[in-house]
Design an enzyme around this catalytic site. Structure first.
Site, PDB file in Angstrom:
ATOM      1  N   LYS A  13       0.838  -1.206   0.000  1.00 19.05           N
ATOM      2  CA  LYS A  13       0.000   0.000   0.000  1.00 19.05           C
ATOM      3  C   LYS A  13       0.872   1.255   0.000  1.00 19.05           C
ATOM      4  CE  LYS A  13      -2.108  -1.219   3.836  1.00 19.05           C
ATOM      5  NZ  LYS A  13      -1.373  -2.468   4.118  1.00 19.05           N
ATOM      6  N   ARG A  88      -9.789   0.261   8.485  1.00 17.68           N
ATOM      7  CA  ARG A  88      -9.399  -1.147   8.560  1.00 17.68           C
ATOM      8  C   ARG A  88     -10.228  -1.942   9.556  1.00 17.68           C
ATOM      9  NH1 ARG A  88      -3.240  -2.060   9.454  1.00 17.68           N
ATOM     10  NH2 ARG A  88      -2.840   0.028   8.812  1.00 17.68           N
ATOM     11  N   ARG A 123      12.070  -5.385   4.380  1.00 16.53           N
ATOM     12  CA  ARG A 123      11.613  -3.994   4.274  1.00 16.53           C
ATOM     13  C   ARG A 123      12.501  -3.068   5.106  1.00 16.53           C
ATOM     14  NH1 ARG A 123       5.642  -1.820   5.353  1.00 16.53           N
ATOM     15  NH2 ARG A 123       5.835  -2.900   7.343  1.00 16.53           N
ATOM     16  N   ARG A 156      11.370  -1.560  10.832  1.00 14.40           N
ATOM     17  CA  ARG A 156      10.323  -1.226  11.792  1.00 14.40           C
ATOM     18  C   ARG A 156      10.227  -2.298  12.877  1.00 14.40           C
ATOM     19  NH1 ARG A 156       5.087   0.380   8.261  1.00 14.40           N
ATOM     20  NH2 ARG A 156       4.105  -1.032   9.756  1.00 14.40           N
ATOM     21  N   ARG A 167      -0.111  -9.486  13.047  1.00 16.44           N
ATOM     22  CA  ARG A 167      -0.748  -8.449  12.218  1.00 16.44           C
ATOM     23  C   ARG A 167      -1.599  -9.099  11.116  1.00 16.44           C
ATOM     24  NH1 ARG A 167       4.245  -5.114  10.417  1.00 16.44           N
ATOM     25  NH2 ARG A 167       2.775  -3.834   9.270  1.00 16.44           N
TER      26      ARG A 167
HETATM   27  P1  AP5 Z   1       4.805  -1.583   1.787  1.00 15.96           P
HETATM   28  O1  AP5 Z   1       4.428  -0.749   0.629  1.00 15.96           O
HETATM   29  O2  AP5 Z   1       5.649  -0.965   2.861  1.00 15.96           O
HETATM   30  O3  AP5 Z   1       3.524  -2.299   2.397  1.00 15.96           O
HETATM   31  P2  AP5 Z   1       2.264  -1.724   3.162  1.00 15.96           P
HETATM   32  O4  AP5 Z   1       1.078  -2.412   2.613  1.00 15.96           O
HETATM   33  O5  AP5 Z   1       2.275  -0.226   3.161  1.00 15.96           O
HETATM   34  O6  AP5 Z   1       2.616  -2.293   4.584  1.00 15.96           O
HETATM   35  P3  AP5 Z   1       2.503  -1.688   6.048  1.00 15.96           P
HETATM   36  O7  AP5 Z   1       3.219  -2.632   6.974  1.00 15.96           O
HETATM   37  O8  AP5 Z   1       2.954  -0.266   6.111  1.00 15.96           O
HETATM   38  O9  AP5 Z   1       1.017  -1.797   6.278  1.00 15.96           O
HETATM   39  P4  AP5 Z   1       0.306  -1.949   7.565  1.00 15.96           P
HETATM   40  O10 AP5 Z   1      -1.048  -1.740   7.053  1.00 15.96           O
HETATM   41  O11 AP5 Z   1       0.444  -3.124   8.408  1.00 15.96           O
HETATM   42  O12 AP5 Z   1       1.031  -0.866   8.485  1.00 15.96           O
HETATM   43  P5  AP5 Z   1       0.610   0.579   8.937  1.00 15.96           P
HETATM   44  O13 AP5 Z   1       1.803   1.396   8.988  1.00 15.96           O
HETATM   45  O14 AP5 Z   1      -0.587   1.045   8.168  1.00 15.96           O
HETATM   46  O15 AP5 Z   1       5.540  -2.900   1.214  1.00 15.96           O
HETATM   47  C1  AP5 Z   1       6.082  -3.876   2.085  1.00 15.96           C
HETATM   48  C2  AP5 Z   1       7.456  -4.328   1.554  1.00 15.96           C
HETATM   49  O16 AP5 Z   1       7.291  -5.015   0.331  1.00 15.96           O
HETATM   50  C3  AP5 Z   1       8.414  -3.155   1.260  1.00 15.96           C
HETATM   51  O17 AP5 Z   1       9.710  -3.550   1.597  1.00 15.96           O
HETATM   52  C4  AP5 Z   1       8.266  -2.948  -0.260  1.00 15.96           C
HETATM   53  O18 AP5 Z   1       9.443  -2.410  -0.854  1.00 15.96           O
HETATM   54  C5  AP5 Z   1       7.982  -4.362  -0.742  1.00 15.96           C
HETATM   55  N1  AP5 Z   1       7.081  -4.406  -1.909  1.00 15.96           N
HETATM   56  C6  AP5 Z   1       5.979  -3.640  -2.127  1.00 15.96           C
HETATM   57  N2  AP5 Z   1       5.376  -3.998  -3.281  1.00 15.96           N
HETATM   58  C7  AP5 Z   1       6.094  -5.039  -3.766  1.00 15.96           C
HETATM   59  C8  AP5 Z   1       5.967  -5.858  -4.944  1.00 15.96           C
HETATM   60  N3  AP5 Z   1       4.966  -5.683  -5.841  1.00 15.96           N
HETATM   61  N4  AP5 Z   1       6.905  -6.828  -5.139  1.00 15.96           N
HETATM   62  C9  AP5 Z   1       7.922  -7.003  -4.246  1.00 15.96           C
HETATM   63  N5  AP5 Z   1       8.085  -6.252  -3.132  1.00 15.96           N
HETATM   64  C10 AP5 Z   1       7.182  -5.284  -2.884  1.00 15.96           C
HETATM   65  O19 AP5 Z   1       0.065   0.279  10.402  1.00 15.96           O
HETATM   66  C11 AP5 Z   1       0.949  -0.094  11.458  1.00 15.96           C
HETATM   67  C12 AP5 Z   1       0.144  -0.254  12.744  1.00 15.96           C
HETATM   68  O20 AP5 Z   1      -0.513   0.989  13.083  1.00 15.96           O
HETATM   69  C13 AP5 Z   1      -0.997  -1.283  12.693  1.00 15.96           C
HETATM   70  O21 AP5 Z   1      -0.525  -2.590  12.951  1.00 15.96           O
HETATM   71  C14 AP5 Z   1      -1.922  -0.740  13.808  1.00 15.96           C
HETATM   72  O22 AP5 Z   1      -1.428  -1.078  15.089  1.00 15.96           O
HETATM   73  C15 AP5 Z   1      -1.804   0.762  13.649  1.00 15.96           C
HETATM   74  N6  AP5 Z   1      -2.829   1.304  12.721  1.00 15.96           N
HETATM   75  C16 AP5 Z   1      -2.594   1.907  11.507  1.00 15.96           C
HETATM   76  N7  AP5 Z   1      -3.753   2.254  10.918  1.00 15.96           N
HETATM   77  C17 AP5 Z   1      -4.753   1.864  11.778  1.00 15.96           C
HETATM   78  C18 AP5 Z   1      -6.168   1.924  11.706  1.00 15.96           C
HETATM   79  N8  AP5 Z   1      -6.819   2.447  10.656  1.00 15.96           N
HETATM   80  N9  AP5 Z   1      -6.864   1.401  12.756  1.00 15.96           N
HETATM   81  C19 AP5 Z   1      -6.246   0.890  13.833  1.00 15.96           C
HETATM   82  N10 AP5 Z   1      -4.891   0.783  13.952  1.00 15.96           N
HETATM   83  C20 AP5 Z   1      -4.146   1.272  12.930  1.00 15.96           C
END
Ligand code: AP5
Length: 216
Positions: A13, A88, A123, A156, A167
């Site tokens: 994402k 989410r 990552r 991270r 997760r």
């Molecule tokens: P990346 O693009 O970083 O993936 P992402 O989907 O953004 O992953 P996140 O871990 O950031 O998502 P998340 O939803 O768990 O975390 P968030 O920060 O929102 O890609 C991942 C890796 O793969 C990278 O190394 C990239 O280079 C590689 N890659 C990407 N595309 C690729 C491809 N096509 N091929 C190969 N490699 C690829 O949330 C963190 C925490 O915050 C949650 O656990 C929760 O505790 C809290 N939180 C956040 N939002 C909420 C909410 N709305 N409600 C409640 N709690 C929340």
């Protein structure tokens, strides 16, 4: 253009958000990045969020909904925005609908769990901007450094394998139901486009697949 990005942790994402925000000239609203910034700043909200995030659990709906509503009300969101990591849970999605916030497209990036676990170990993140890299699939120009600022990249805390498994479990239980929720909304409302892309393709191909559906 008002977009929601849906997908498991690590589905890509944030990676696609980097392209889409530039292409459509809209801000990225990443609840994960906002929470990490609050933790870094040592705010009360950050303190509350940290324990949940370190355990791979979700932060409470009330905190998140308030955070996003305030952000969407800002001037730079007038022409649209990209929601990354929000909604989410079903209550968060209901809050969007009940607030009359209109959405043009919901993009589901589909990646199986086994691939997610492999990706997370590689990552690296620039926490200040939210830019992410992968040591193999999307390496920075200089090892360990952010392309735009030259600052250090880090792994991270929640990318450790045991936390990633938690997760993923939370994703399947609480976020996956949003796929049917938004498919049903798109079926009822022709102004909402539901787009599903194969997130296991190369990063550039995932981007092309999204843009070909969204259009210019
Ligand atoms: P990346 O693009 O970083 O993936 P992402 O989907 O953004 O992953 P996140 O871990 O950031 O998502 P998340 O939803 O768990 O975390 P968030 O920060 O929102 O890609 C991942 C890796 O793969 C990278 O190394 C990239 O280079 C590689 N890659 C990407 N595309 C690729 C491809 N096509 N091929 C190969 N490699 C690829 O949330 C963190 C925490 O915050 C949650 O656990 C929760 O505790 C809290 N939180 C956040 N939002 C909420 C909410 N709305 N409600 C409640 N709690 C929340």
């Amino acid at each position: 253009m008002r977009i929601i990005l849906l997908g498991a942790p690590g589905a890509g994402k944030g990676t696609q958000a980097q392209f889409l925000t530039k292409k459509y000239n809209i801000p990225q609203i990443s609840t994960g990045d906002m929470l990490r910034a609050a933790i870094k700043a040592g705010t009360e909200m950050g303190k509350m969020a940290k324990a949940a995030m370190d355990a791979g659990q979700l932060v409470t709906d009330d905190i998140i909904i308030g955070l996003v509503k305030d952000r969407i009300a800002q001037d730079d969101c007038k022409n649209g925005y990209l929601l990354d990591g929000f909604p989410r849970t079903l209550p968060q999605a209901d809050a969007v609908t009940n607030a009359g916030i209109e959405i043009d497209a919901v993009i589901e990036i589909d990646v199986p769990d086994e691939e997610i676990v492999k990706r997370m170990s590689g990552r690296r993140a620039h926490l200040a901007s939210g830019r992410t890299y992968h040591i193999v699939y999307n390496p920075p120009k200089v090892e360990g450094k952010d392309d735009e600022t030259g600052e250090d990249l880090v792994q991270r805390d929640d990318d450790k394998e045991e936390v990633v498994q938690d997760r993923l479990k939370v994703y399947h239980e609480q976020t996956e139901p949003l796929i049917d929720y938004y498919k049903a909304q798109a079926a009822k409302n022709p102004n909402i486009k539901y787009i599903r892309v194969d997130g296991t393709a190369d990063i550039a191909d995932v981007e092309k697949a999204i843009v070909s559906e969204l259009g210019d």
